[in-house]
Design an enzyme around this catalytic site. Structure first.
Site, PDB file in Angstrom:
ATOM      1  N   ALA A 130      -0.685 -39.126 -11.976  1.00 29.91           N
ATOM      2  CA  ALA A 130      -0.240 -37.738 -12.043  1.00 29.91           C
ATOM      3  C   ALA A 130      -1.383 -36.785 -11.698  1.00 29.91           C
ATOM      4  CB  ALA A 130       0.305 -37.428 -13.433  1.00 29.91           C
ATOM      5  N   TYR A 131      -2.584 -37.116 -12.146  1.00 29.06           N
ATOM      6  CA  TYR A 131      -3.769 -36.305 -11.834  1.00 29.06           C
ATOM      7  C   TYR A 131      -4.022 -36.275 -10.327  1.00 29.06           C
ATOM      8  CZ  TYR A 131      -8.812 -35.515 -11.266  1.00 29.06           C
ATOM      9  OH  TYR A 131     -10.048 -35.083 -10.836  1.00 29.06           O
TER      10      TYR A 131
END
Length: 220
Positions: A130-131
């Protein structure tokens, strides 16, 4: 030169603030919590308390008025979940870019991440994936803006080892480590070299002095 840094209490940002302040630049760091102000003052930076997850474009633009450059060095940080990668690593960067345009600040430097140029491979930790996706989306948004003279810096694995002042800086470097000291030194050098606008760069430790590594990008 007046420079405003988002994420002003971060480990790279504090190093950058010390470097810029020591050479005589006027530096402001945007932080979320008032109790972080003391560390910024000690680093030679003016603390500006503003939560980029809830602020408006107009509010942030007000903090950028009169600046010569803006640096996005904010991040949700270790221990945060996927939702905050979206609201900070992507959303706050987009907001900061909107505010820079509204304030007429063209020079815009982003601290991104190596690996943000590709879809995370299968098996990647979901939060780290997600980062990387949030960083990729933020980078794409910044690159789409003709109103900004942007440079995107994608460091490799970060360490707290003392900087060597020697790096490898290129469109593609291959994976490796780089100290936060050296990332800060490269950011300062990029701010001094407007001809690096429009470049997305990877950074790892290497053999080239920082100034030479930056000069080589623009042929001087």
């Amino acid at each position: 030169m007046r420079i405003v840094i988002a994420g002003g209490h971060g480990r790279i940002a504090l190093r950058l603030e010390r470097l810029l302040g020591a050479r005589g630049d006027e530096v402001a760091g945007i932080v979320r919590r008032p109790e972080q102000a003391g560390e910024l003052l000690a680093a030679g930076a003016e603390p500006v308390v503003c939560d980029l997850e809830s602020a408006t474009v107009a509010e942030v633009a007000g903090h950028l008025e009169g600046a010569d450059a803006a640096v996005f060095a904010a991040g949700a940080g270790a221990g945060s979940g996927a939702a905050r990668k979206e609201t900070v690593d992507r959303g706050a960067c987009v907001l900061f870019a909107d505010a820079a345009e509204a304030a007429g600040v063209r020079r815009f430097v982003v601290v991104s991440s190596m690996g943000a140029d590709r879809e995370p491979p299968a098996g990647t930790d979901p939060v780290f994936a997600a980062y990387l996706r949030a960083k990729a989306a933020a980078d794409a948004d910044v690159r789409s803006r003709p109103g900004l003279d942007w440079t995107i810096l994608r460091p490799g694995s970060l360490t707290d080892e003392p900087g060597t002042g020697r790096v490898t800086l290129a469109a593609t470097t291959g994976r490796g480590e780089v100290s936060r000291d050296d990332v800060a030194a490269v950011l300062a050098a990029l701010l001094d070299e407007p001809r690096t606008a429009g470049l997305t760069l990877e950074l790892v430790g290497g053999n080239s002095p920082v100034d030479e590594a930056v000069s080589a990008l623009v042929g001087s």
